[in-house]
Design an enzyme around this catalytic site. Structure first.
Site, PDB file in Angstrom:
ATOM      1  N   HIS A   1      44.948  41.493  42.112  1.00 43.69           N
ATOM      2  CA  HIS A   1      46.101  40.812  42.698  1.00 43.69           C
ATOM      3  C   HIS A   1      47.236  40.765  41.666  1.00 43.69           C
ATOM      4  CE1 HIS A   1      43.764  37.384  40.868  1.00 43.69           C
ATOM      5  NE2 HIS A   1      44.942  37.192  40.323  1.00 43.69           N
TER       6      HIS A   1
HETATM    7  P1  TYD Z   1      40.049  34.875  42.849  1.00 40.52           P
HETATM    8  O1  TYD Z   1      41.536  34.820  42.827  1.00 40.52           O
HETATM    9  O2  TYD Z   1      39.408  35.871  43.758  1.00 40.52           O
HETATM   10  O3  TYD Z   1      39.508  35.093  41.365  1.00 40.52           O
HETATM   11  P2  TYD Z   1      39.830  36.286  40.367  1.00 40.52           P
HETATM   12  O4  TYD Z   1      41.052  35.864  39.620  1.00 40.52           O
HETATM   13  O5  TYD Z   1      38.630  36.381  39.529  1.00 40.52           O
HETATM   14  O6  TYD Z   1      40.039  37.520  41.171  1.00 40.52           O
HETATM   15  O7  TYD Z   1      39.492  33.418  43.159  1.00 40.52           O
HETATM   16  C1  TYD Z   1      38.197  33.209  43.650  1.00 40.52           C
HETATM   17  C2  TYD Z   1      38.224  31.958  44.513  1.00 40.52           C
HETATM   18  O8  TYD Z   1      38.525  30.821  43.708  1.00 40.52           O
HETATM   19  C3  TYD Z   1      39.274  32.046  45.604  1.00 40.52           C
HETATM   20  O9  TYD Z   1      38.695  31.471  46.780  1.00 40.52           O
HETATM   21  C4  TYD Z   1      40.384  31.146  45.113  1.00 40.52           C
HETATM   22  C5  TYD Z   1      39.651  30.132  44.259  1.00 40.52           C
HETATM   23  N1  TYD Z   1      40.439  29.595  43.133  1.00 40.52           N
HETATM   24  C6  TYD Z   1      40.791  28.247  43.132  1.00 40.52           C
HETATM   25  O10 TYD Z   1      40.450  27.478  44.058  1.00 40.52           O
HETATM   26  N2  TYD Z   1      41.513  27.763  42.082  1.00 40.52           N
HETATM   27  C7  TYD Z   1      41.884  28.548  41.052  1.00 40.52           C
HETATM   28  O11 TYD Z   1      42.552  28.062  40.089  1.00 40.52           O
HETATM   29  C8  TYD Z   1      41.523  29.955  41.073  1.00 40.52           C
HETATM   30  C9  TYD Z   1      41.920  30.864  39.955  1.00 40.52           C
HETATM   31  C10 TYD Z   1      40.799  30.424  42.132  1.00 40.52           C
END
Ligand code: TYD
Length: 141
Positions: free
Chosen positions: A57
């Site tokens: 992302h």
């Molecule tokens: P995601 O954005 O997929 O993680 P990565 O950065 O590893 O790709 O996040 C995984 C899940 O965690 C998604 O459902 C969003 C949630 N999340 C939160 O609730 N708070 C946060 O600060 C973060 C980074 C993720």
């Protein structure tokens, strides 16, 4: 929407100075001094699969710093035109990632722990989660 131009050249790998003595090493990060933003949120990733990518992302406004506290992690940065791979393999290496940068995160060792310092709270609306949307977003700048 912030349409300032960001590129992977704005993303910097900082080598943090360590305070070392016979007991070990200590690294300090202070918001607005070492980091180019005040820290609003801290999270960390651990126990991650070596087969799956994380990240995948970009952010519209969020600034972040990544530190591999343990183990080895590759972060691929992409600004829509150019990309580069950054290897985080020492706990005194800190990677600053600006907004508008797509990142793919690959854990290269099972024991790796990725600390993330962020400039804001979690807002899903700040994410661009489709690479196609990211390309449209960066090409419209
Ligand atoms: P995601 O954005 O997929 O993680 P990565 O950065 O590893 O790709 O996040 C995984 C899940 O965690 C998604 O459902 C969003 C949630 N999340 C939160 O609730 N708070 C946060 O600060 C973060 C980074 C993720």
């Amino acid at each position: 929407m912030n349409k300032q131009t960001y590129s992977i050249n704005n993303c910097k790998l900082l080598t943090l100075s360590s305070i070392i003595d016979s007991r070990g090493s200590l690294c300090v990060l202070e918001g607005n001094t070492v980091l180019p933003f005040p820290i609003q949120r801290v999270y960390y990733l651990y126990g991650c699969s070596l087969e799956h990518l994380r990240g995948g992302h970009a952010h519209i406004n969020l600034k972040q710093v990544f530190i591999a506290l343990n183990g080895t992690i590759n972060i691929k940065l992409d600004d829509g035109k150019n990309s580069k791979d950054i290897l985080l393999d020492k706990p005194n290496l800190a990677l600053y990632v600006s907004p508008h940068i797509w990142r793919d995160i690959r854990f290269l060792s099972k024991d790796a722990v990725l600390l993330v310092l962020a400039s804001d709270l979690y807002y899903e609306a700040d994410y661009i989660r489709s690479y196609n949307d990211f390309k449209l977003f960066t090409s419209s700048k």
